[in-house]
Design a protein around this motif. Sequence first.
Motif, PDB file in Angstrom:
ATOM      1  N   PHE A 289      -3.598  50.324  48.272  1.00 32.78           N
ATOM      2  CA  PHE A 289      -2.990  49.135  48.853  1.00 32.78           C
ATOM      3  C   PHE A 289      -2.278  49.469  50.161  1.00 32.78           C
ATOM      4  CE2 PHE A 289       0.671  46.180  49.150  1.00 32.78           C
ATOM      5  CZ  PHE A 289      -0.052  45.019  49.406  1.00 32.78           C
ATOM      6  N   ALA A 290      -1.667  50.641  50.236  1.00 32.42           N
ATOM      7  CA  ALA A 290      -1.009  51.049  51.482  1.00 32.42           C
ATOM      8  C   ALA A 290      -2.015  51.085  52.630  1.00 32.42           C
ATOM      9  CB  ALA A 290      -0.356  52.420  51.299  1.00 32.42           C
ATOM     10  N   GLU A 291      -3.245  51.504  52.351  1.00 24.57           N
ATOM     11  CA  GLU A 291      -4.272  51.523  53.389  1.00 24.57           C
ATOM     12  C   GLU A 291      -4.767  50.111  53.696  1.00 24.57           C
ATOM     13  OE1 GLU A 291      -7.259  54.530  53.248  1.00 24.57           O
ATOM     14  OE2 GLU A 291      -6.064  55.845  51.949  1.00 24.57           O
ATOM     15  N   VAL A 292      -4.798  49.257  52.676  1.00 22.04           N
ATOM     16  CA  VAL A 292      -5.194  47.869  52.900  1.00 22.04           C
ATOM     17  C   VAL A 292      -4.207  47.191  53.847  1.00 22.04           C
ATOM     18  CG1 VAL A 292      -5.422  45.599  51.798  1.00 22.04           C
ATOM     19  CG2 VAL A 292      -6.412  47.622  50.708  1.00 22.04           C
ATOM     20  N   VAL A 293      -2.914  47.427  53.639  1.00 27.32           N
ATOM     21  CA  VAL A 293      -1.879  46.782  54.447  1.00 27.32           C
ATOM     22  C   VAL A 293      -1.988  47.176  55.921  1.00 27.32           C
ATOM     23  CG1 VAL A 293       0.627  46.717  54.843  1.00 27.32           C
ATOM     24  CG2 VAL A 293      -0.286  46.417  52.542  1.00 27.32           C
ATOM     25  N   ARG A 294      -2.477  48.374  56.180  1.00 20.58           N
ATOM     26  CA  ARG A 294      -2.645  48.777  57.583  1.00 20.58           C
ATOM     27  C   ARG A 294      -3.655  47.887  58.294  1.00 20.58           C
ATOM     28  NH1 ARG A 294      -3.021  54.185  55.173  1.00 20.58           N
ATOM     29  NH2 ARG A 294      -0.934  55.103  55.168  1.00 20.58           N
ATOM     30  N   GLN A 295      -4.624  47.376  57.551  1.00 19.17           N
ATOM     31  CA  GLN A 295      -5.628  46.503  58.149  1.00 19.17           C
ATOM     32  C   GLN A 295      -5.303  45.028  57.933  1.00 19.17           C
ATOM     33  OE1 GLN A 295      -9.806  47.664  57.555  1.00 19.17           O
ATOM     34  NE2 GLN A 295      -9.098  49.527  56.531  1.00 19.17           N
ATOM     35  N   ILE A 296      -4.627  44.716  56.816  1.00 17.47           N
ATOM     36  CA  ILE A 296      -4.286  43.328  56.499  1.00 17.47           C
ATOM     37  C   ILE A 296      -2.781  43.297  56.201  1.00 17.47           C
ATOM     38  CG2 ILE A 296      -4.874  41.317  55.088  1.00 17.47           C
ATOM     39  CD1 ILE A 296      -7.435  42.762  54.257  1.00 17.47           C
ATOM     40  N   PRO A 297      -1.948  43.240  57.228  1.00 20.87           N
ATOM     41  CA  PRO A 297      -0.497  43.406  57.046  1.00 20.87           C
ATOM     42  C   PRO A 297       0.148  42.405  56.102  1.00 20.87           C
ATOM     43  CG  PRO A 297      -1.102  43.618  59.357  1.00 20.87           C
ATOM     44  CD  PRO A 297      -2.318  43.123  58.647  1.00 20.87           C
ATOM     45  N   ASN A 298      -0.429  41.211  55.951  1.00 20.41           N
ATOM     46  CA  ASN A 298       0.214  40.210  55.091  1.00 20.41           C
ATOM     47  C   ASN A 298      -0.280  40.244  53.645  1.00 20.41           C
ATOM     48  OD1 ASN A 298      -2.346  39.218  55.617  1.00 20.41           O
ATOM     49  ND2 ASN A 298      -1.680  37.066  55.713  1.00 20.41           N
ATOM     50  N   ALA A 299      -1.070  41.259  53.279  1.00 20.34           N
ATOM     51  CA  ALA A 299      -1.565  41.381  51.902  1.00 20.34           C
ATOM     52  C   ALA A 299      -0.395  41.623  50.944  1.00 20.34           C
ATOM     53  CB  ALA A 299      -2.582  42.500  51.796  1.00 20.34           C
ATOM     54  N   ARG A 300      -0.570  41.178  49.706  1.00 22.67           N
ATOM     55  CA  ARG A 300       0.462  41.336  48.683  1.00 22.67           C
ATOM     56  C   ARG A 300      -0.162  41.907  47.410  1.00 22.67           C
ATOM     57  NH1 ARG A 300       2.767  40.866  52.625  1.00 22.67           N
ATOM     58  NH2 ARG A 300       4.420  39.401  53.233  1.00 22.67           N
ATOM     59  N   PHE A 301       0.655  42.660  46.651  1.00 28.47           N
ATOM     60  CA  PHE A 301       0.179  43.306  45.425  1.00 28.47           C
ATOM     61  C   PHE A 301       1.185  43.017  44.316  1.00 28.47           C
ATOM     62  CE2 PHE A 301      -1.000  47.703  43.396  1.00 28.47           C
ATOM     63  CZ  PHE A 301      -1.711  47.047  42.404  1.00 28.47           C
ATOM     64  N   THR A 302       0.726  42.413  43.211  1.00 29.83           N
ATOM     65  CA  THR A 302       1.567  42.129  42.055  1.00 29.83           C
ATOM     66  C   THR A 302       1.212  43.084  40.927  1.00 29.83           C
ATOM     67  OG1 THR A 302       1.605  39.781  42.662  1.00 29.83           O
ATOM     68  CG2 THR A 302       2.315  40.361  40.426  1.00 29.83           C
ATOM     69  N   ILE A 303       2.222  43.764  40.377  1.00 30.29           N
ATOM     70  CA  ILE A 303       2.026  44.702  39.273  1.00 30.29           C
ATOM     71  C   ILE A 303       2.770  44.162  38.057  1.00 30.29           C
ATOM     72  CG2 ILE A 303       2.406  47.055  38.435  1.00 30.29           C
ATOM     73  CD1 ILE A 303       2.329  47.988  41.354  1.00 30.29           C
ATOM     74  N   VAL A 304       2.021  43.808  37.013  1.00 34.45           N
ATOM     75  CA  VAL A 304       2.605  43.263  35.793  1.00 34.45           C
ATOM     76  C   VAL A 304       2.531  44.324  34.700  1.00 34.45           C
ATOM     77  CG1 VAL A 304       2.476  41.461  34.040  1.00 34.45           C
ATOM     78  CG2 VAL A 304       1.883  40.931  36.419  1.00 34.45           C
ATOM     79  N   GLY A 305       3.666  44.718  34.160  1.00 37.97           N
ATOM     80  CA  GLY A 305       3.658  45.712  33.096  1.00 37.97           C
ATOM     81  C   GLY A 305       4.919  46.550  33.110  1.00 37.97           C
ATOM     82  N   SER A 306       5.066  47.351  32.078  1.00 41.94           N
ATOM     83  CA  SER A 306       6.210  48.255  31.974  1.00 41.94           C
ATOM     84  C   SER A 306       5.733  49.564  31.367  1.00 41.94           C
ATOM     85  CB  SER A 306       7.319  47.639  31.113  1.00 41.94           C
ATOM     86  OG  SER A 306       6.825  47.337  29.813  1.00 41.94           O
ATOM     87  N   GLY A 307       6.535  50.605  31.541  1.00 44.15           N
ATOM     88  CA  GLY A 307       6.163  51.899  31.001  1.00 44.15           C
ATOM     89  C   GLY A 307       6.876  53.028  31.717  1.00 44.15           C
ATOM     90  N   PRO A 308       6.675  54.260  31.260  1.00 46.29           N
ATOM     91  CA  PRO A 308       7.417  55.404  31.792  1.00 46.29           C
ATOM     92  C   PRO A 308       7.131  55.742  33.247  1.00 46.29           C
ATOM     93  CG  PRO A 308       5.687  56.114  30.270  1.00 46.29           C
ATOM     94  CD  PRO A 308       5.780  54.632  30.147  1.00 46.29           C
ATOM     95  N   GLU A 309       6.049  55.216  33.810  1.00 48.11           N
ATOM     96  CA  GLU A 309       5.713  55.520  35.207  1.00 48.11           C
ATOM     97  C   GLU A 309       6.406  54.598  36.198  1.00 48.11           C
ATOM     98  OE1 GLU A 309       3.143  58.019  36.682  1.00 48.11           O
ATOM     99  OE2 GLU A 309       4.293  58.757  34.961  1.00 48.11           O
ATOM    100  N   ARG A 310       7.158  53.641  35.718  1.00 46.94           N
ATOM    101  CA  ARG A 310       7.739  52.628  36.604  1.00 46.94           C
ATOM    102  C   ARG A 310       8.533  53.252  37.752  1.00 46.94           C
ATOM    103  NH1 ARG A 310       9.722  47.142  36.482  1.00 46.94           N
ATOM    104  NH2 ARG A 310      10.767  46.869  38.495  1.00 46.94           N
ATOM    105  N   SER A 311       9.456  54.168  37.450  1.00 51.25           N
ATOM    106  CA  SER A 311      10.308  54.740  38.506  1.00 51.25           C
ATOM    107  C   SER A 311       9.487  55.539  39.501  1.00 51.25           C
ATOM    108  CB  SER A 311      11.405  55.603  37.889  1.00 51.25           C
ATOM    109  OG  SER A 311      10.842  56.683  37.157  1.00 51.25           O
ATOM    110  N   ARG A 312       8.503  56.259  39.011  1.00 49.53           N
ATOM    111  CA  ARG A 312       7.654  57.043  39.925  1.00 49.53           C
ATOM    112  C   ARG A 312       6.857  56.124  40.851  1.00 49.53           C
ATOM    113  NH1 ARG A 312       1.846  59.602  38.631  1.00 49.53           N
ATOM    114  NH2 ARG A 312       1.332  60.130  40.759  1.00 49.53           N
TER     115      ARG A 312
END
Length: 372
Positions: A193-216
Amino acid sequence: MPGLDGIHWVFPEVEGWPLKQAVEPKWERTYNVLWQRAALRDARDLHQQVGFDVVHHLTWAGIRAPTFLGALAAPLIIGPVGGGETSPPSLRDEIGLRGRILEGIRDLSNSTIAMNPLVRSGLARASAIFVSTADTQNLFKGVLRNKATVFTQLGLPNLPSDRLPRSPSGPPRLLYAGRLLYWKGVHIAIRAFAEVVRQIPNARFTIVGSGPERSRLEDDIRHNKLLGSVEFIPQLPQNALFELYRNHDLFLFPSLHDSGGFVVLEAMSHGLPVVCLDLGGPRDMVTPSSGVVVKHNGQNSAQLATMMAREICRLLASPETLSVLSAGAVARAQDFILAERIKRFYDRALEFMPRGDPTVVRQLDQVLSIHQ
């Protein structure tokens, strides 16, 4: 409930180990082995009374769970089961030390699964073994391989009755839903997504969920300067998730070894095209007419993220393509309607039944189905 009138339910219990409703027991794998023995005891009594034509063992959908029902004098069907999937070594570069250790243990377990006497005994006695993916099928050799067939355990009761035309508006929107575990590959999706934003700056990403990787994952978002572009939602009521399917453009599912991935099927049923990796069960669900399967080809996480970003940008650049894929996603989900899939399952199971048994070949009226 319609369609269930012919089912007779029996609930085996492990003596001295009572369960609380909707609470998994501690030492659940030990409990499972003891429960299988209790199930065999009850099944023997029932078999004497009824005389089953076929026994079908439904496990946790995991290849590591044993069955003792092969001790009954009736053809045994096992599965569908999964768990033979594993992450490619090249994609373990960003999962941390603990993740690499766990993946190594998983590799060892997979390589020795057919040697486990508890598991092998049930497999050896089965007439048919249904596996979720070719990865699990590849764990078997010789006779076991010959009676194993790939058939995913996933299915939909029906397509959503409240399904409306998808209505994405505003900036391009990507969606992930699922647990936040290292092997779910969300870190790869964020890098892509970081690479997508470089080409499409107004793109958005929604992440639904929880778990031990959240902070990372939050650290990854800060590192890639995506704080204004990514939204975390810990959990949602089902209807609210369905609404997200309708107002997003693509569903990202970069899991490294899912045997199923029901959320992929759910997203497609709502007309949301899917971008996934060529790993595990999703690669078999997602077709060229319903999304994109990104091949890993031995690449590392950064290289694979670049490939994924390229595909995402290509799709977002063409509303016409997204519209075609949306219709294709619904059509593909139609292939997983349960009533037809169950019929196909047992039709295929008949092909593995012992020859010369006219009762089994003619019908499966009396089936003992065991699941925990």
